[in-house]
Structure formats: structure tokens, C-alpha cells
Design a protein around this motif. Structure first.
Motif, PDB file in Angstrom:
ATOM      1  N   VAL A 164      57.716 -96.333  43.889  1.00 12.83           N
ATOM      2  CA  VAL A 164      56.503 -96.446  44.697  1.00 12.83           C
ATOM      3  C   VAL A 164      56.888 -97.107  46.011  1.00 12.83           C
ATOM      4  N   ILE A 165      56.460 -96.510  47.139  1.00 15.25           N
ATOM      5  CA  ILE A 165      56.774 -97.141  48.431  1.00 15.25           C
ATOM      6  C   ILE A 165      55.518 -97.595  49.165  1.00 15.25           C
ATOM      7  N   ASP A 166      54.364 -97.143  48.711  1.00 17.54           N
ATOM      8  CA  ASP A 166      53.105 -97.621  49.305  1.00 17.54           C
ATOM      9  C   ASP A 166      51.990 -97.367  48.296  1.00 17.54           C
ATOM     10  N   GLY A 167      50.877 -98.092  48.479  1.00 16.26           N
ATOM     11  CA  GLY A 167      49.783 -97.966  47.522  1.00 16.26           C
ATOM     12  C   GLY A 167      50.038 -98.780  46.261  1.00 16.26           C
ATOM     13  N   PHE A 168      50.793 -99.864  46.427  1.00 17.50           N
ATOM     14  CA  PHE A 168      51.076-100.745  45.280  1.00 17.50           C
ATOM     15  C   PHE A 168      49.770-101.258  44.657  1.00 17.50           C
ATOM     16  N   GLU A 169      48.741-101.431  45.517  1.00 20.80           N
ATOM     17  CA  GLU A 169      47.466-101.962  45.011  1.00 20.80           C
ATOM     18  C   GLU A 169      46.805-100.967  44.058  1.00 20.80           C
ATOM     19  N   VAL A 170      47.067 -99.680  44.247  1.00 23.63           N
ATOM     20  CA  VAL A 170      46.514 -98.667  43.335  1.00 23.63           C
ATOM     21  C   VAL A 170      47.214 -98.769  41.975  1.00 23.63           C
ATOM     22  N   VAL A 171      48.531 -98.951  42.004  1.00 24.49           N
ATOM     23  CA  VAL A 171      49.295 -99.129  40.755  1.00 24.49           C
ATOM     24  C   VAL A 171      48.831-100.415  40.053  1.00 24.49           C
ATOM     25  N   ASP A 172      48.684-101.481  40.834  1.00 24.35           N
ATOM     26  CA  ASP A 172      48.232-102.755  40.250  1.00 24.35           C
ATOM     27  C   ASP A 172      46.837-102.615  39.647  1.00 24.35           C
ATOM     28  N   TYR A 173      45.995-101.817  40.312  1.00 24.22           N
ATOM     29  CA  TYR A 173      44.646-101.557  39.773  1.00 24.22           C
ATOM     30  C   TYR A 173      44.746-100.868  38.409  1.00 24.22           C
ATOM     31  N   LEU A 174      45.587 -99.852  38.315  1.00 24.45           N
ATOM     32  CA  LEU A 174      45.737 -99.137  37.038  1.00 24.45           C
ATOM     33  C   LEU A 174      46.202-100.101  35.941  1.00 24.45           C
ATOM     34  N   ASN A 175      47.102-100.992  36.311  1.00 26.66           N
ATOM     35  CA  ASN A 175      47.619-101.963  35.342  1.00 26.66           C
ATOM     36  C   ASN A 175      46.521-102.916  34.868  1.00 26.66           C
ATOM     37  N   ALA A 176      45.725-103.410  35.820  1.00 28.63           N
ATOM     38  CA  ALA A 176      44.812-104.516  35.496  1.00 28.63           C
ATOM     39  C   ALA A 176      43.410-104.082  35.101  1.00 28.63           C
ATOM     40  N   GLU A 177      42.956-102.942  35.612  1.00 29.69           N
ATOM     41  CA  GLU A 177      41.514-102.662  35.536  1.00 29.69           C
ATOM     42  C   GLU A 177      41.110-101.476  34.670  1.00 29.69           C
ATOM     43  N   VAL A 178      42.054-100.680  34.208  1.00 34.18           N
ATOM     44  CA  VAL A 178      41.658 -99.481  33.465  1.00 34.18           C
ATOM     45  C   VAL A 178      41.516 -99.806  31.977  1.00 34.18           C
ATOM     46  N   LYS A 179      40.282 -99.665  31.467  1.00 33.90           N
ATOM     47  CA  LYS A 179      40.065 -99.889  30.027  1.00 33.90           C
ATOM     48  C   LYS A 179      40.519 -98.654  29.258  1.00 33.90           C
ATOM     49  N   THR A 180      41.220 -98.904  28.168  1.00 34.68           N
ATOM     50  CA  THR A 180      41.718 -97.781  27.369  1.00 34.68           C
ATOM     51  C   THR A 180      41.187 -97.882  25.940  1.00 34.68           C
ATOM     52  N   SER A 181      41.263 -96.769  25.227  1.00 32.63           N
ATOM     53  CA  SER A 181      40.851 -96.771  23.821  1.00 32.63           C
ATOM     54  C   SER A 181      42.005 -96.268  22.968  1.00 32.63           C
ATOM     55  N   ARG A 182      41.707 -95.543  21.929  1.00 24.88           N
ATOM     56  CA  ARG A 182      42.733 -95.077  20.995  1.00 24.88           C
ATOM     57  C   ARG A 182      43.835 -94.284  21.694  1.00 24.88           C
ATOM     58  N   GLY A 183      45.074 -94.512  21.327  1.00 22.80           N
ATOM     59  CA  GLY A 183      46.198 -93.807  21.946  1.00 22.80           C
ATOM     60  C   GLY A 183      46.425 -94.226  23.386  1.00 22.80           C
ATOM     61  N   ASP A 184      45.914 -95.394  23.779  1.00 22.50           N
ATOM     62  CA  ASP A 184      46.073 -95.921  25.140  1.00 22.50           C
ATOM     63  C   ASP A 184      45.475 -94.995  26.198  1.00 22.50           C
ATOM     64  N   LYS A 185      44.506 -94.188  25.796  1.00 22.63           N
ATOM     65  CA  LYS A 185      43.874 -93.242  26.720  1.00 22.63           C
ATOM     66  C   LYS A 185      42.742 -93.935  27.488  1.00 22.63           C
ATOM     67  N   PRO A 186      42.741 -93.798  28.821  1.00 20.08           N
ATOM     68  CA  PRO A 186      41.660 -94.426  29.600  1.00 20.08           C
ATOM     69  C   PRO A 186      40.283 -93.956  29.126  1.00 20.08           C
ATOM     70  N   VAL A 187      39.340 -94.888  29.024  1.00 19.62           N
ATOM     71  CA  VAL A 187      37.971 -94.553  28.626  1.00 19.62           C
ATOM     72  C   VAL A 187      37.352 -93.659  29.695  1.00 19.62           C
ATOM     73  N   LYS A 188      37.470 -94.084  30.954  1.00 20.10           N
ATOM     74  CA  LYS A 188      37.051 -93.224  32.072  1.00 20.10           C
ATOM     75  C   LYS A 188      38.305 -92.545  32.620  1.00 20.10           C
ATOM     76  N   GLU A 189      38.197 -91.259  32.880  1.00 17.12           N
ATOM     77  CA  GLU A 189      39.368 -90.459  33.255  1.00 17.12           C
ATOM     78  C   GLU A 189      40.093 -90.986  34.508  1.00 17.12           C
ATOM     79  N   VAL A 190      41.395 -91.024  34.443  1.00 16.03           N
ATOM     80  CA  VAL A 190      42.235 -91.306  35.614  1.00 16.03           C
ATOM     81  C   VAL A 190      42.880 -89.983  36.024  1.00 16.03           C
ATOM     82  N   LYS A 191      42.544 -89.537  37.242  1.00 13.06           N
ATOM     83  CA  LYS A 191      42.883 -88.172  37.626  1.00 13.06           C
ATOM     84  C   LYS A 191      43.565 -88.127  38.992  1.00 13.06           C
ATOM     85  N   VAL A 192      44.481 -87.193  39.149  1.00 10.75           N
ATOM     86  CA  VAL A 192      45.124 -86.932  40.445  1.00 10.75           C
ATOM     87  C   VAL A 192      44.278 -85.863  41.145  1.00 10.75           C
ATOM     88  N   VAL A 193      43.494 -86.270  42.149  1.00  7.10           N
ATOM     89  CA  VAL A 193      42.582 -85.316  42.780  1.00  7.10           C
ATOM     90  C   VAL A 193      43.178 -84.660  44.019  1.00  7.10           C
TER      91      VAL A 193
END
Ligand SMILES: *[C@@H]1O[C@H](CO)[C@@H](O)[C@H](O)[C@H]1NC(C)=O
Ligand SMILES: *[C@@H]1O[C@H](CO)[C@@H](O)[C@H](O)[C@H]1NC(C)=O
Ligand SMILES: *[C@@H]1O[C@H](CO)[C@@H](O)[C@H](O)[C@H]1NC(C)=O
Length: 216
Positions: A164-193
């Protein structure tokens, strides 16, 4: 006199070897992934790729960034496995957990995957590294992960091909803020738009530092 020059030559070689093993792999191509979580665009993760170290892996990844068909590209793919303080796994084309498309299908047909590149196996998994997910040796396809921490136990088992060379805050967000459920799958979809390769023509492929060392 003769001996001295031989000795100094060996010393030169030694110095330049040290310089090679100490240097970080060179980022050549750059790409971006625009990340949406639920209904919110979180921003771009900009990645730098090690074209010279892992040419096949990077060629495959660039093709995935550019292809506008979601069965052969990262557009609209999801991250279906996020583990805090470890990594986010991407490349679930069309939200498919078993997605294994790659550009070397002719040589390595399904479900084999393409071979590990030695240069990438030799690199360390530092924080914010891009590395290929796999199902054992020589099974690379479209799935990859971004590390949230140094994960040195993965070194040698997975092909590191960028960082990663930029957008570290987006990676940090994924680490800290994404709630997951069974199989470590995000409850709300994380998508490359959106995603793509960033063109920058002015960088030349010369390694001035190493050339200067060789001349000493
Ligand atoms: C992401 O980067 C691309 C390419 O530089 C740019 O076109 C796009 O506007 C960026 N998107 C966001 C959400 O910043
Ligand atoms: C991606 O998903 C959006 C929203 O569902 C859709 O409009 C678009 O056509 C998709 N793009 C591709 C390349 O499949
Ligand atoms: C990409 O694919 C989507 C959906 O199939 C389409 O709506 C869009 O126009 C395409 N974009 C390009 C640049 O081809």
C-alpha cells in the motif's frame, strides 16, 4: 599490487550484495481500489506493485484491475474475509468465495492456479503488504490479501507482490471498523466499486543507486 586490486574488487562485490539484500523491492506500476462499506464510499487504497520481482503475478493483478467484466476483474468484487490485526482478503470476483480466475488459464487450467514466483516468496510480510492468497504451492489466481500487521509466519508460503502506498486510512478503517460474522465475513458488504492501473510515464526503469555502487 595485483592482490590488492583483487581484494578490493571482492570488497566491492560484497558491498553491492549487501546493498541489494537491504533494499526494498522497487514499486513500478501503481493501481487503485475504491472501497465501499455498506452504503459508504471509504476512499481509495493505492497500491504499488513489484513488477521486476514478480512479473507474472503483477501482470495478472494489472489485468484484474483493468478488466471491466466482473467475472475476470476486480470491479464489483468483495472482501469476504477480514480479520482484525491480521489481514483483509480480496478478490472474491462476483462475490464468489471460490473465485479462482487468472490470466494464465491456458497454461494452468482450472483449478490449478499459476506458479509461485521465487522473488515474491523471498519477501517479508510487513504491515500494509499485498500478497497472494493460495490453496497450497503454485495455486495463485485472483485472490490476494492486504496485511494489517507484520505477519512473518506467512513469509515463504505466499507471494508478496506489492504494498500500500496511499490510502492507509482506508486499510486502517477495514482493520478497526468492519464488523464480521461467521467465517470472518463482513456483516455489511465490503466492495471494490472502482479499480484500475494508474498511468505514470515519467519513471524510467534505471536503478541509479546500484549502478553507482558497482563503479566504486
Ligand atoms: C480513486 O483514484 C482514481 C484514480 O486516481 C480516481 O479517478 C478516483 O476519483 C479516486 N476515487 C476516490 C473515491 O478518491
Ligand atoms: C457493478 O455493480 C453496479 C451496481 O450493482 C452495476 O451497475 C455495474 O454494472 C457493475 N459493473 C460491472 C462491470 O459489472
Ligand atoms: C463496464 O461494464 C458495465 C457493466 O457491464 C457497463 O455499464 C460500463 O459501461 C462498462 N464500462 C466500460 C468503460 O467499458
Amino acid at each position: 599490487m595485483q592482490l590488492l586490486s583483487v581484494l578490493s574488487c571482492i570488497y566491492c562485490l560484497f558491498i553491492s550484495c549487501m546493498a541489494v539484500s537491504d533494499s526494498k523491492p522497487k514499486v513500478e506500476t501503481k493501481g487503485f481500489l475504491t472501497i465501499k462499506h455498506g452504503d459508504d464510499i471509504k476512499g481509495n487504497i493505492t497500491v504499488g506493485l513489484y513488477d521486476a520481482v514478480t512479473p507474472n503475478t503483477v501482470a495478472n493483478f494489472k489485468a484484474l484491475l483493468k478488466n471491466n467484466d466482473s467475472s475476470m476483474g476486480l470491479i464489483n468484487s468483495t472482501s469476504n474475509r477480514i480479520i482484525a490485526n491480521f489481514m483483509a482478503q480480496f478478490g472474491f470476483l462476483n462475490n464468489d468465495r471460490a473465485a479462482n480466475y487468472h490470466i494464465f488459464q491456458d497454461q494452468y487450467p482450472d483449478p490449478q492456479g499459476f506458479p509461485d514466483e521465487k522473488g515474491g516468496l523471498a519477501l517479508n510480510h510487513n504491515k500494509y503488504q499485498l500478497s497472494m492468497a493460495n490453496r497450497g504451492k503454485n495455486t495463485n489466481s485472483c485472490q490476494f490479501f492486504i496485511t494489517f500487521q507484520e505477519t512473518s509466519w506467512l513469509d515463504g508460503g505466499y507471494v508478496v507482490f506489492g504494498e500500500v502506498i496511499d490510502g492507509f486510512e482506508v486499510v486502517d478503517y477495514l482493520n478497526a471498523e468492519v464488523k464480521t460474522s461467521r467465517g470472518d465475513k463482513p456483516v455489511k458488504e465490503v466492495k471494490v466499486v472502482a479499480c484500475g492501473v494508474i498511468q505514470n510515464s515519467q519513471e524510467e526503469n534505471t536503478d541509479a543507486t546500484l549502478e553507482q555502487l558497482d563503479e566504486l
